[in-house]
Design an enzyme around this catalytic site. Sequence first.
Site, PDB file in Angstrom:
ATOM      1  N   SER A 146      -6.076  -7.669 -42.684  1.00 31.31           N
ATOM      2  CA  SER A 146      -5.126  -6.758 -43.325  1.00 31.31           C
ATOM      3  C   SER A 146      -3.848  -7.515 -43.639  1.00 31.31           C
ATOM      4  CB  SER A 146      -4.816  -5.589 -42.393  1.00 31.31           C
ATOM      5  OG  SER A 146      -3.744  -4.807 -42.874  1.00 31.31           O
ATOM      6  N   TYR A 179      -2.741  -2.219 -33.796  1.00 30.29           N
ATOM      7  CA  TYR A 179      -3.567  -2.442 -34.987  1.00 30.29           C
ATOM      8  C   TYR A 179      -3.176  -3.737 -35.684  1.00 30.29           C
ATOM      9  CZ  TYR A 179      -5.332  -2.049 -39.720  1.00 30.29           C
ATOM     10  OH  TYR A 179      -5.948  -2.315 -40.914  1.00 30.29           O
TER      11      TYR A 179
END
Length: 274
Positions: free
Chosen positions: A143, A156
């Site tokens: 990401s 995360y």
Amino acid sequence: MHPREFQRAIVTGASSGLGEEFAVQLAPRLQEIILLARRTERLTILSETLRKINPELKVYLHPGDLILRQTQDTLRSNLEELPVMPTLLVNNAGMGDYGEFAAADWDKTESMLMLNIVALTRLTHLLLPMLQVSTGAIINISSLASDLPIPDFAVYAASKSYVLSFSEALRAELKDRSVQVLTVCPGPVHTEFGKVARRPGFSGNMMPVRSLFDTSRELVVSESLQALRKNKARVYPGVQILGSHLLLSFLPGWFIRWVMGKRPRRVQALHNLC
């Protein structure tokens, strides 16, 4: 290696989002595809779609929770019964959690770490011998968050930093063994990720000015497969996401920490629930 040269693909988290899109875009080029996800009904619907795209495609469904070692071991055992052929592994399965770390539900946090880090790493370890024999490749979904320490997305973002670092090191190890490793670092994508990441009581936008960074899942997957064809180490799909990464790479750490500390917070309403 061009994606057309792969005869088989293994896609985790295939029941929706990027996993589903990888399956759809790869289907015309493959002889076999193996789909992993927890939702059997979603996988069945997807398999029907893929057979319409490519009537000769063999579709194998593996419903199950990827966090469980049994699910991972069953996949490897089933693959050992299939013929050797050039195989692409897409480690797409992942989840998020939005909110302050101190108020997090530990079971959800642990599940996120197990899925984003442990399952991805162990599945890669289990299947790597087969990929080396078959001249395969690995796509790991990280990401843009891997570039940043993000308040309210602390675990995360850290898990995606792990995926990026692990993938780059693995690529270096395998560069002379005919196995490509590509890390995909998308920004916000319209998938079910946000629904899973939201905590009870919060229904707002998890990312301010998100509309400026949204990227379609079709673009993310198409640019990922193009990057694989060009044997790139990393791809940031979408002009705005690539631009953000390039900007971040030039900014000093102290400035990034200062900006993250000033980042608009959207979890204030949750404080009253704790």
